[in-house]
Design an enzyme around this catalytic site. Structure first.
Site, mmCIF file in Angstrom:
data_model
loop_
_atom_site.group_PDB
_atom_site.id
_atom_site.type_symbol
_atom_site.label_atom_id
_atom_site.label_comp_id
_atom_site.label_asym_id
_atom_site.label_seq_id
_atom_site.Cartn_x
_atom_site.Cartn_y
_atom_site.Cartn_z
ATOM 1 N N TYR A 1 0.832 -1.207 0.000
ATOM 2 C CA TYR A 1 0.000 0.000 0.000
ATOM 3 C C TYR A 1 0.863 1.253 0.000
ATOM 4 O O TYR A 1 2.088 1.183 0.159
ATOM 5 C CB TYR A 1 -0.968 -0.009 1.183
ATOM 6 N N LYS B 1 6.355 -1.675 1.996
ATOM 7 C CA LYS B 1 5.142 -1.134 2.637
ATOM 8 C C LYS B 1 4.013 -2.150 2.455
ATOM 9 O O LYS B 1 3.123 -2.002 1.612
ATOM 10 C CB LYS B 1 4.797 0.249 2.055
ATOM 11 N N GLU C 1 11.995 2.580 14.114
ATOM 12 C CA GLU C 1 11.051 3.650 13.765
ATOM 13 C C GLU C 1 9.873 3.606 14.718
ATOM 14 O O GLU C 1 9.923 2.926 15.734
ATOM 15 C CB GLU C 1 10.614 3.500 12.302
ATOM 16 N N LEU D 1 10.938 1.566 7.133
ATOM 17 C CA LEU D 1 10.385 2.068 5.879
ATOM 18 C C LEU D 1 11.133 3.342 5.468
ATOM 19 O O LEU D 1 11.335 4.224 6.309
ATOM 20 C CB LEU D 1 8.897 2.388 6.070
HETATM 21 N N1 PDD Z 1 2.608 5.089 7.474
HETATM 22 N N2 PDD Z 1 7.287 3.842 8.942
HETATM 23 C C1 PDD Z 1 6.132 3.129 8.954
HETATM 24 C C2 PDD Z 1 6.128 1.773 9.552
HETATM 25 C C3 PDD Z 1 4.964 3.697 8.391
HETATM 26 O O1 PDD Z 1 3.840 2.981 8.379
HETATM 27 C C4 PDD Z 1 5.018 5.012 7.857
HETATM 28 C C5 PDD Z 1 3.824 5.676 7.242
HETATM 29 C C6 PDD Z 1 6.238 5.708 7.893
HETATM 30 C C7 PDD Z 1 6.376 7.099 7.349
HETATM 31 O O2 PDD Z 1 6.392 7.107 5.943
HETATM 32 P P1 PDD Z 1 5.884 8.370 5.114
HETATM 33 O O3 PDD Z 1 6.602 9.555 5.612
HETATM 34 O O4 PDD Z 1 6.222 8.030 3.718
HETATM 35 O O5 PDD Z 1 4.391 8.483 5.356
HETATM 36 C C8 PDD Z 1 7.342 5.083 8.436
HETATM 37 C C9 PDD Z 1 1.392 5.551 6.826
HETATM 38 C C10 PDD Z 1 1.146 7.002 6.970
HETATM 39 C C11 PDD Z 1 0.257 4.663 7.281
HETATM 40 O O6 PDD Z 1 0.496 3.479 7.419
HETATM 41 O O7 PDD Z 1 -0.870 5.165 7.420
#
Ligand code: PDD
Length: 294
Positions: free
Chosen positions: A39, A154, A187, A211
């Site tokens: 996703y 992801k 993270e 991620l």
């Molecule tokens: N999640 N790490 C994880 C495990 C995440 O699920 C996300 C983002 C990030 C940050 O990535 P980015 O800056 O590209 O949004 C880091 C999204 C927002 C979610 O699962 O809803």
């Protein structure tokens, strides 16, 4: 027209724009049975997709890593998402999109050849982070990172993230910062992590343990262009406990200040000076993007 979310939302599902209430997928979809899919979450500011190329590239990397064929061309992705945005009245939105390996009538861990991926996307209003969080920050605990060793993908398979979020809530915390088996910060449960020490921003290096966040990338670029020192380096639990500032970042929350760690104040116990700077520059960057200047 009722503009509140969830009532009249239109979603994209396998080539069609349909009311959310009518959107259905098969019980035999491998996403449903195995969590077999990937996703993206993409923010939209003033009707424009933010960092679209970076999100698209990460989607392609995720698809490639799990051997699901990218079902659409770049232009098709762009057209679908822009169409979706235009069907909703909110200036700021966030798109959720998901690609699963598709429907397979007989459940089998081994995917059949030539399945047709299921493609789903919908959009939500993107609300600003509440004022009390900007003012007071959030409470975080540390938890063992119980996830797998391919966290750079992801994947929709988010059971460990859900469990860790629940564990944080059970301890009256807003979120958790995760510690790898080697003892390093990876993270947050749905965000990247940063610390500030003696004026330098530190974030763990990309790799299979976390991620590659797009917000993290934007923060890195902003820090570079404003000559705020930022390094990618392993962060131990002790570094975290002794940090002057801690932040989490994601597409829906931008950079969030963490002011309590495991029940103790982080730095002064208030959102820090470097976070304030980055927050200001981030808003300027967004404004320039909206005006077509970046
Ligand atoms: N999640 N790490 C994880 C495990 C995440 O699920 C996300 C983002 C990030 C940050 O990535 P980015 O800056 O590209 O949004 C880091 C999204 C927002 C979610 O699962 O809803």
């Amino acid at each position: 027209m009722n503009h509140s979310p969830h009532t009249k939302q239109t979603v994209y599902l396998n080539g069609e724009f349909i009311p959310m209430a009518d959107s259905k997928i098969s019980t035999q979809d491998r996403g449903f049975l195995f969590g077999d899919g990937v996703y993206e979450v993409i923010p939209v500011y003033n009707g424009q997709l933010f960092s679209f190329q970076e999100h698209l590239q990460r989607l392609k990397n995720s698809l490639n890593a799990v051997s699901i064929q990218n079902p659409l061309s770049d232009t098709q992705w762009l057209d679908i998402l822009n169409n979706l945005i235009q069907k909703h009245p909110w200036k700021d939105q966030y798109i959720y999109l998901q690609v699963t390996r598709g429907i397979q009538m007989q459940r089998d861990h081994l995917p059949a050849d030539n399945l047709t991926p299921t493609v789903y996307a919908y959009t939500n209003p993107l609300k600003p982070v509440p004022e009390h969080i900007i003012k007071h920050g959030i409470r975080v605990i540390t938890l063992e990172d119980i996830r797998w060793l391919k966290c750079d993908i992801k994947a929709i398979t988010l059971l460990p993230n859900v469990m860790m979020k629940l564990a944080a809530k059970a301890q009256q915390a807003d979120d958790a910062i995760l510690i790898s088996r080697e003892g390093y910060i990876t993270e947050g449960t749905a965000s990247n992590a940063f610390i500030v020490k003696n004026g330098t921003i530190i974030t763990p290096p990309n790799g299979q343990k976390l991620l590659p966040g797009i917000t993290r990338l934007v923060i890195e670029r902003i820090a570079n262009s404003h000559k705020i020192p930022l390094i990618e380096q392993d962060i131990t639990e002790q570094d975290l406990a002794q940090a002057d500032e801690i932040w989490l970042s994601s597409s829906t929350k931008e950079a969030l200040p963490v002011t309590t760690l495991n029940g103790h104040a982080v730095g002064t116990g208030k959102p820090g000076a470097i976070w304030h700077k980055i927050k200001t520059f981030y808003q300027e960057h967004k404004q320039a993007f909206i005006e077509g200047k970046s």
